[in-house]
Design a protein around this motif. Sequence first.
Motif, PDB file in Angstrom:
ATOM      1  N   TYR A  44       1.695 -17.133  -6.776  1.00 30.34           N
ATOM      2  CA  TYR A  44       0.649 -16.903  -5.776  1.00 30.34           C
ATOM      3  C   TYR A  44       0.973 -15.708  -4.874  1.00 30.34           C
ATOM      4  CZ  TYR A  44      -0.516 -21.505  -7.448  1.00 30.34           C
ATOM      5  OH  TYR A  44      -0.815 -22.570  -8.269  1.00 30.34           O
ATOM      6  N   CYS A  45       1.931 -14.892  -5.281  1.00 27.95           N
ATOM      7  CA  CYS A  45       2.351 -13.752  -4.467  1.00 27.95           C
ATOM      8  C   CYS A  45       2.349 -12.485  -5.310  1.00 27.95           C
ATOM      9  CB  CYS A  45       3.753 -14.000  -3.910  1.00 27.95           C
ATOM     10  SG  CYS A  45       4.354 -12.691  -2.832  1.00 27.95           S
ATOM     11  N   SER A  46       1.673 -11.441  -4.819  1.00 30.08           N
ATOM     12  CA  SER A  46       1.589 -10.180  -5.546  1.00 30.08           C
ATOM     13  C   SER A  46       1.831  -9.014  -4.597  1.00 30.08           C
ATOM     14  CB  SER A  46       0.213 -10.035  -6.211  1.00 30.08           C
ATOM     15  OG  SER A  46       0.000 -11.044  -7.173  1.00 30.08           O
ATOM     16  N   VAL A  47       2.122  -7.855  -5.170  1.00 31.67           N
ATOM     17  CA  VAL A  47       2.347  -6.649  -4.376  1.00 31.67           C
ATOM     18  C   VAL A  47       1.662  -5.474  -5.054  1.00 31.67           C
ATOM     19  CG1 VAL A  47       4.558  -6.112  -5.511  1.00 31.67           C
ATOM     20  CG2 VAL A  47       4.103  -5.255  -3.190  1.00 31.67           C
ATOM     21  N   ALA A  48       1.077  -4.594  -4.246  1.00 33.33           N
ATOM     22  CA  ALA A  48       0.402  -3.397  -4.751  1.00 33.33           C
ATOM     23  C   ALA A  48       0.571  -2.288  -3.729  1.00 33.33           C
ATOM     24  CB  ALA A  48      -1.083  -3.675  -5.006  1.00 33.33           C
ATOM     25  N   GLY A  49       0.328  -1.058  -4.141  1.00 36.32           N
ATOM     26  CA  GLY A  49       0.426   0.052  -3.204  1.00 36.32           C
ATOM     27  C   GLY A  49       0.022   1.353  -3.846  1.00 36.32           C
ATOM     28  N   PHE A  50      -0.161   2.380  -2.998  1.00 33.63           N
ATOM     29  CA  PHE A  50      -0.484   3.705  -3.517  1.00 33.63           C
ATOM     30  C   PHE A  50       0.585   4.710  -3.104  1.00 33.63           C
ATOM     31  CE2 PHE A  50      -2.542   3.970   0.690  1.00 33.63           C
ATOM     32  CZ  PHE A  50      -2.203   5.257   1.104  1.00 33.63           C
ATOM     33  N   SER A  51       0.826   5.696  -3.961  1.00 29.45           N
ATOM     34  CA  SER A  51       1.765   6.786  -3.711  1.00 29.45           C
ATOM     35  C   SER A  51       3.156   6.235  -3.397  1.00 29.45           C
ATOM     36  CB  SER A  51       1.226   7.685  -2.592  1.00 29.45           C
ATOM     37  OG  SER A  51       1.940   8.894  -2.533  1.00 29.45           O
ATOM     38  N   MET A  52       3.716   6.541  -2.220  1.00 23.21           N
ATOM     39  CA  MET A  52       5.021   6.003  -1.856  1.00 23.21           C
ATOM     40  C   MET A  52       5.011   4.483  -1.916  1.00 23.21           C
ATOM     41  SD  MET A  52       7.132   6.537   1.740  1.00 23.21           S
ATOM     42  CE  MET A  52       6.243   5.275   2.689  1.00 23.21           C
ATOM     43  N   GLY A  53       3.905   3.868  -1.504  1.00 25.70           N
ATOM     44  CA  GLY A  53       3.785   2.411  -1.575  1.00 25.70           C
ATOM     45  C   GLY A  53       3.629   1.906  -2.987  1.00 25.70           C
TER      46      GLY A  53
ATOM     47  N   SER B 280       1.720   5.950  -8.369  1.00 22.99           N
ATOM     48  CA  SER B 280       3.038   5.601  -7.838  1.00 22.99           C
ATOM     49  C   SER B 280       3.992   6.788  -7.805  1.00 22.99           C
ATOM     50  CB  SER B 280       3.651   4.477  -8.683  1.00 22.99           C
ATOM     51  OG  SER B 280       2.833   3.330  -8.639  1.00 22.99           O
ATOM     52  N   TYR B 281       4.622   6.980  -6.650  1.00 21.63           N
ATOM     53  CA  TYR B 281       5.627   8.024  -6.466  1.00 21.63           C
ATOM     54  C   TYR B 281       6.970   7.429  -6.866  1.00 21.63           C
ATOM     55  CZ  TYR B 281       8.012  11.996  -4.246  1.00 21.63           C
ATOM     56  OH  TYR B 281       8.758  13.131  -4.000  1.00 21.63           O
ATOM     57  N   LEU B 282       7.426   7.768  -8.074  1.00 27.21           N
ATOM     58  CA  LEU B 282       8.555   7.082  -8.692  1.00 27.21           C
ATOM     59  C   LEU B 282       9.847   7.882  -8.684  1.00 27.21           C
ATOM     60  CD1 LEU B 282       6.546   5.793 -11.786  1.00 27.21           C
ATOM     61  CD2 LEU B 282       7.217   4.447  -9.790  1.00 27.21           C
ATOM     62  N   ARG B 283       9.748   9.195  -8.521  1.00 27.17           N
ATOM     63  CA  ARG B 283      10.935  10.049  -8.459  1.00 27.17           C
ATOM     64  C   ARG B 283      10.605  11.254  -7.590  1.00 27.17           C
ATOM     65  NH1 ARG B 283      10.224  11.116 -14.820  1.00 27.17           N
ATOM     66  NH2 ARG B 283       8.569  12.675 -14.776  1.00 27.17           N
ATOM     67  N   SER B 284      11.624  11.886  -7.036  1.00 26.21           N
ATOM     68  CA  SER B 284      11.390  12.956  -6.073  1.00 26.21           C
ATOM     69  C   SER B 284      10.688  14.141  -6.727  1.00 26.21           C
ATOM     70  CB  SER B 284      12.709  13.409  -5.453  1.00 26.21           C
ATOM     71  OG  SER B 284      13.559  13.978  -6.430  1.00 26.21           O
TER      72      SER B 284
ATOM     73  N   GLY C 229       5.088   3.376  -5.606  1.00 30.45           N
ATOM     74  CA  GLY C 229       6.456   3.417  -6.119  1.00 30.45           C
ATOM     75  C   GLY C 229       7.282   2.253  -5.609  1.00 30.45           C
ATOM     76  N   ALA C 230       7.116   1.933  -4.315  1.00 35.37           N
ATOM     77  CA  ALA C 230       7.852   0.804  -3.749  1.00 35.37           C
ATOM     78  C   ALA C 230       7.419  -0.514  -4.379  1.00 35.37           C
ATOM     79  CB  ALA C 230       7.650   0.761  -2.237  1.00 35.37           C
ATOM     80  N   SER C 231       6.132  -0.653  -4.675  1.00 36.27           N
ATOM     81  CA  SER C 231       5.663  -1.874  -5.336  1.00 36.27           C
ATOM     82  C   SER C 231       6.372  -2.074  -6.667  1.00 36.27           C
ATOM     83  CB  SER C 231       4.146  -1.804  -5.561  1.00 36.27           C
ATOM     84  OG  SER C 231       3.453  -1.727  -4.344  1.00 36.27           O
ATOM     85  N   VAL C 232       6.465  -0.998  -7.447  1.00 36.99           N
ATOM     86  CA  VAL C 232       7.147  -1.081  -8.744  1.00 36.99           C
ATOM     87  C   VAL C 232       8.625  -1.397  -8.549  1.00 36.99           C
ATOM     88  CG1 VAL C 232       7.786   0.214 -10.818  1.00 36.99           C
ATOM     89  CG2 VAL C 232       5.476   0.460  -9.853  1.00 36.99           C
ATOM     90  N   VAL C 233       9.258  -0.706  -7.608  1.00 38.95           N
ATOM     91  CA  VAL C 233      10.685  -0.957  -7.349  1.00 38.95           C
ATOM     92  C   VAL C 233      10.909  -2.390  -6.885  1.00 38.95           C
ATOM     93  CG1 VAL C 233      12.625  -0.369  -5.846  1.00 38.95           C
ATOM     94  CG2 VAL C 233      11.260   1.453  -6.880  1.00 38.95           C
ATOM     95  N   TYR C 234      10.061  -2.876  -5.969  1.00 39.49           N
ATOM     96  CA  TYR C 234      10.215  -4.250  -5.497  1.00 39.49           C
ATOM     97  C   TYR C 234      10.060  -5.239  -6.651  1.00 39.49           C
ATOM     98  CZ  TYR C 234      10.070  -2.972  -0.497  1.00 39.49           C
ATOM     99  OH  TYR C 234      10.355  -2.479   0.746  1.00 39.49           O
TER     100      TYR C 234
END
Length: 281
Positions: A142-151, A174-178, A153-158
């Motif tokens: 029942y818990c999900s995470v989403a985001g755009f750009s820096m967020g 997603s911003y995944l690498r510099s 990338g953080a969603s994927v990392v989390y």
Amino acid sequence: MKKYIVFYIVWCLCCLHLFAQGTVSHTTMPCTLLKGITEREYTVYLPPSYGQDTVRTYPVLYLLHGGGCSNTDWEQYGGLSHLSDSLIACGRIEEMIVVCPEANKGNMIWFNAPHWRYEDFFFSEFMPYIERAYRVKPGKAYCSVAGFSMGGGASVVYGVLHPDKFNVVYGMSSYLRSQPLEFLKNDPSAPWRQKLVDDYNPIHTIAEGTESDVTAWRTVRWFIDCGDKDFTYDANIDLIAAFRKRAIPYELRIKGGGHDWNYWRPALCNALIYVSDNIGK
């Protein structure tokens, strides 16, 4: 085309206030884990029935913002409450709590640094606070995470680092690498933040993961959404290649568009629907 027409119609209906509305609050919580911060801002959307049904519990979606943005942007630019209300009224999504944390003020990053333990704050302080303060249905399903750009990338990392926490991970642009970014050129804190992005690069983490890691990652529903003109496109395609190599199921959406709200607004609609369709699974 039909999906965009439906999106436009429900948006217009909501603007006319023809159905029940949820509530949006821009508020704060006590904070002890971020250096020099005693209160931290966040935005929360509570669905229409929340105030009437005082016993019911709800799924939760954490929505992460992009670099240089704010917890208020999902409401201000993405129309979070209007969109959620309309999709609920049309029966397209289940009612859910949506929480937008703040990761710009103080230091613009979602990850841990020696002087800024944001990941620790998010998982050890922020999520537990939300689960105490609101009637959140317990459990990963029942818990999900989403985001755009820096967020995004953080969603994927989390999701990669905490697969036991999230049912759906939905990354938008997603911003995944510099990468060299114009708005960071005169920012003296940019080098350490960019280094953190590379240190947390989920493409490398997935490639180097153990079989036990891969088994855990397969329990997450991954959705990668990116525009064909987005500067993060290549990194997102590399992430998909890493998923494929490790036989991790995913969904991929590539549409025409760039790195802006013209892309993220309809992506938010799709994310809400995808999260709702997978609640409890």
